[in-house]
Design a protein around this motif. Structure first.
Motif, PDB file in Angstrom:
ATOM      1  N   LEU A 164       0.753  -1.335  -0.008  1.00  0.00           N
ATOM      2  CA  LEU A 164      -0.222  -0.145  -0.064  1.00  0.00           C
ATOM      3  C   LEU A 164       0.762   1.191  -0.136  1.00  0.00           C
ATOM      4  O   LEU A 164       1.753   1.455   0.742  1.00  0.00           O
ATOM      5  CB  LEU A 164      -0.921  -0.005   1.186  1.00  0.00           C
ATOM      6  N   ASN A 165       0.569   1.794  -0.903  1.00  0.00           N
ATOM      7  CA  ASN A 165       1.623   2.990  -1.482  1.00  0.00           C
ATOM      8  C   ASN A 165       0.967   4.371  -1.408  1.00  0.00           C
ATOM      9  O   ASN A 165      -0.231   4.431  -2.025  1.00  0.00           O
ATOM     10  CB  ASN A 165       2.317   3.056  -2.496  1.00  0.00           C
ATOM     11  N   HIS A 166       1.326   5.391  -0.470  1.00  0.00           N
ATOM     12  CA  HIS A 166       0.870   6.687  -0.589  1.00  0.00           C
ATOM     13  C   HIS A 166       1.874   7.824  -0.249  1.00  0.00           C
ATOM     14  O   HIS A 166       2.620   7.781   0.628  1.00  0.00           O
ATOM     15  CB  HIS A 166      -0.364   6.974   0.398  1.00  0.00           C
ATOM     16  N   ASN A 167       2.137   8.648  -1.369  1.00  0.00           N
ATOM     17  CA  ASN A 167       3.240   9.484  -1.298  1.00  0.00           C
ATOM     18  C   ASN A 167       2.905  10.804  -0.339  1.00  0.00           C
ATOM     19  O   ASN A 167       1.868  11.364  -0.826  1.00  0.00           O
ATOM     20  CB  ASN A 167       3.533   9.818  -2.700  1.00  0.00           C
ATOM     21  N   VAL A 168       3.776  11.133   0.260  1.00  0.00           N
ATOM     22  CA  VAL A 168       3.719  12.500   0.944  1.00  0.00           C
ATOM     23  C   VAL A 168       4.319  13.630   0.079  1.00  0.00           C
ATOM     24  O   VAL A 168       4.031  14.653   0.373  1.00  0.00           O
ATOM     25  CB  VAL A 168       4.322  12.409   2.461  1.00  0.00           C
ATOM     26  N   ARG A 173       6.439  21.955   5.688  1.00  0.00           N
ATOM     27  CA  ARG A 173       6.322  23.113   5.349  1.00  0.00           C
ATOM     28  C   ARG A 173       5.792  23.382   3.893  1.00  0.00           C
ATOM     29  O   ARG A 173       5.222  24.695   3.557  1.00  0.00           O
ATOM     30  CB  ARG A 173       7.566  23.821   5.550  1.00  0.00           C
ATOM     31  N   LEU A 174       6.326  22.695   2.996  1.00  0.00           N
ATOM     32  CA  LEU A 174       5.935  23.102   1.324  1.00  0.00           C
ATOM     33  C   LEU A 174       4.938  22.287   0.871  1.00  0.00           C
ATOM     34  O   LEU A 174       4.528  22.287  -0.400  1.00  0.00           O
ATOM     35  CB  LEU A 174       7.239  22.812   0.702  1.00  0.00           C
ATOM     36  N   SER A 175       4.134  21.407   1.778  1.00  0.00           N
ATOM     37  CA  SER A 175       3.040  20.657   1.071  1.00  0.00           C
ATOM     38  C   SER A 175       2.083  21.472   0.660  1.00  0.00           C
ATOM     39  O   SER A 175       1.528  21.160  -0.508  1.00  0.00           O
ATOM     40  CB  SER A 175       2.511  19.766   2.318  1.00  0.00           C
ATOM     41  N   ASP A 176       1.466  22.357   1.137  1.00  0.00           N
ATOM     42  CA  ASP A 176       0.355  23.312   0.761  1.00  0.00           C
ATOM     43  C   ASP A 176       0.696  23.867  -0.772  1.00  0.00           C
ATOM     44  O   ASP A 176      -0.107  24.001  -1.472  1.00  0.00           O
ATOM     45  CB  ASP A 176      -0.287  24.256   1.615  1.00  0.00           C
ATOM     46  N   ARG A 179       1.419  20.521  -3.091  1.00  0.00           N
ATOM     47  CA  ARG A 179       0.430  19.851  -3.591  1.00  0.00           C
ATOM     48  C   ARG A 179      -1.035  20.344  -3.618  1.00  0.00           C
ATOM     49  O   ARG A 179      -1.284  21.146  -2.821  1.00  0.00           O
ATOM     50  CB  ARG A 179       0.507  18.653  -2.519  1.00  0.00           C
ATOM     51  N   ALA A 180      -1.915  19.892  -4.282  1.00  0.00           N
ATOM     52  CA  ALA A 180      -3.230  20.546  -4.477  1.00  0.00           C
ATOM     53  C   ALA A 180      -4.209  19.888  -3.572  1.00  0.00           C
ATOM     54  O   ALA A 180      -4.491  18.491  -3.940  1.00  0.00           O
ATOM     55  CB  ALA A 180      -3.619  20.663  -5.840  1.00  0.00           C
ATOM     56  N   LYS A 181      -4.781  20.310  -2.507  1.00  0.00           N
ATOM     57  CA  LYS A 181      -5.732  19.815  -1.722  1.00  0.00           C
ATOM     58  C   LYS A 181      -5.301  18.803  -0.834  1.00  0.00           C
ATOM     59  O   LYS A 181      -5.684  18.506   0.314  1.00  0.00           O
ATOM     60  CB  LYS A 181      -6.793  19.127  -2.695  1.00  0.00           C
ATOM     61  N   ALA A 182      -4.241  18.022  -1.119  1.00  0.00           N
ATOM     62  CA  ALA A 182      -3.873  17.015  -0.026  1.00  0.00           C
ATOM     63  C   ALA A 182      -3.225  17.666   1.085  1.00  0.00           C
ATOM     64  O   ALA A 182      -2.561  18.755   0.857  1.00  0.00           O
ATOM     65  CB  ALA A 182      -2.690  16.193  -0.872  1.00  0.00           C
ATOM     66  N   LYS A 183      -3.339  17.000   2.134  1.00  0.00           N
ATOM     67  CA  LYS A 183      -2.568  17.681   3.638  1.00  0.00           C
ATOM     68  C   LYS A 183      -1.621  16.724   3.861  1.00  0.00           C
ATOM     69  O   LYS A 183      -1.861  15.161   4.039  1.00  0.00           O
ATOM     70  CB  LYS A 183      -3.621  17.811   4.506  1.00  0.00           C
ATOM     71  N   TYR A 184      -0.464  17.206   4.341  1.00  0.00           N
ATOM     72  CA  TYR A 184       0.591  16.263   5.087  1.00  0.00           C
ATOM     73  C   TYR A 184       0.128  15.404   6.074  1.00  0.00           C
ATOM     74  O   TYR A 184       0.455  14.301   6.089  1.00  0.00           O
ATOM     75  CB  TYR A 184       1.550  17.426   5.318  1.00  0.00           C
TER      76      TYR A 184
END
Length: 297
Positions: A164-168, A173-176, A179-184
């Motif tokens: 099961l893979n899901h990428n951060v 600090r840079l996530s927003d 990435r669009a809509k995804a939250k760290y």
């Protein structure tokens, strides 16, 4: 906002020339994919390892169409309003995997925020279809966050993928920005819930470097992933797909990637794949085997 022009890549990012045999193999597989109206993230995301992975019988199918409801600033996949929901797609993916003789099949998708379950049921159907046709093939899924719909996550896990893979993707600090809509923190919760629900299924995540993070932030991200018992980590260099995407802030050297691998292994990951051209599914079969050995020990 004006983007910086594409930078010249350092020598260590040059991709080796493919042989005539590899080129012919690629052409045949591409024709087969088109005949079944299938997509691969290998092509859509312009992966630099495409020929190598396909030659080693590993491929990443992109289900649920090729239009993403999100517009992440690092990603080359087209964004917009999807119109495609094909209930026959899982069987066609399984047929293609069988024709390719895959030993490790990765299934990912565009984000489908327009669907109540984010496409989880199609993921589950595809996992089961591939496993039925190819019982000795590993099936890995690279899933979106389903907007925090944990029932959707459990639907996927109930189909028993091998990984099961899901990428951060980046540091907190840079996530927003990246990435669009995804939250760290939501991504970390997804990985944690996956491990709690299905402890024997290895979990995996990926970090791309070169978008403005600091070294300490990368190490902190590793710590966050280990805190939710993430088993496998991949680290690769971000490459700007076009002038419309985020610019590369820095190119990391091969030696720095080696150091990052050492840091990850010190923290207890069962496998860390770290290198300039590493992508999430690179050497995916070897990653899974290393994780299973640790989980079973």
């Amino acid at each position: 906002m004006a983007m910086k022009p594409l930078q010249r890549k350092p020598d260590w990012l040059k991709i080796k020339l493919v042989s005539e045999q590899e080129a012919q193999h690629f052409k045949e597989i591409k024709q087969m994919m088109r005949s079944k109206t299938l997509h691969t993230v290998c092509e859509e995301a312009r992966c630099p390892n495409l020929h190598e992975c396909w030659a080693s019988r590993t491929a990443t199918f992109m289900i649920l169409g090729d239009i993403c409801t999100r517009a992440c600033r690092f990603c080359a996949v087209n964004s917009g309003l999807p119109t495609e929901l094909d209930l026959q797609e899982p069987e066609r993916v399984a047929e293609a995997a069988e024709q390719m003789g895959l030993r490790h099949c990765v299934i990912t998708s565009v984000a489908r925020d327009d669907l109540a379950d984010g496409g989880a049921q199609i993921f589950a159907m595809t996992i089961r279809a591939v496993k039925e046709r190819l019982p000795f093939c590993d099936v890995e899924v690279l899933i979106p966050d389903f907007q925090g719909n944990w029932d959707a996550l459990y639907t996927v896990l109930d189909a028993k993928p091998h990984v099961l893979n899901h990428n951060v993707e980046t540091v907190e600090r840079l996530s927003d920005r990246v990435r669009a809509k995804a939250k760290y923190r939501r991504s970390l919760e997804l990985l944690q819930r996956s491990k709690e629900y299905s402890p024997k299924i290895p979990t995996k995540s990926s970090i791309m470097v070169g978008v403005g993070e600091t070294w300490d932030e990368i190490l902190h991200t590793m710590d966050d992933l280990r805190a939710v018992q993430c088993d496998i980590l991949t680290i690769g260099q971000y490459l700007q797909p076009s002038t419309k995407h985020l610019p590369v802030e820095r190119y990391y050297t091969p030696e720095e990637f080696d150091r990052l691998r050492e840091e990850g292994m010190k923290r207890g990951f069962s496998h860390v794949e770290s290198g300039p051209l590493v992508r999430s599914s690179y050497h995916a079969r070897e990653q899974k085997e290393a994780a299973v050995r640790v989980l079973e020990s």
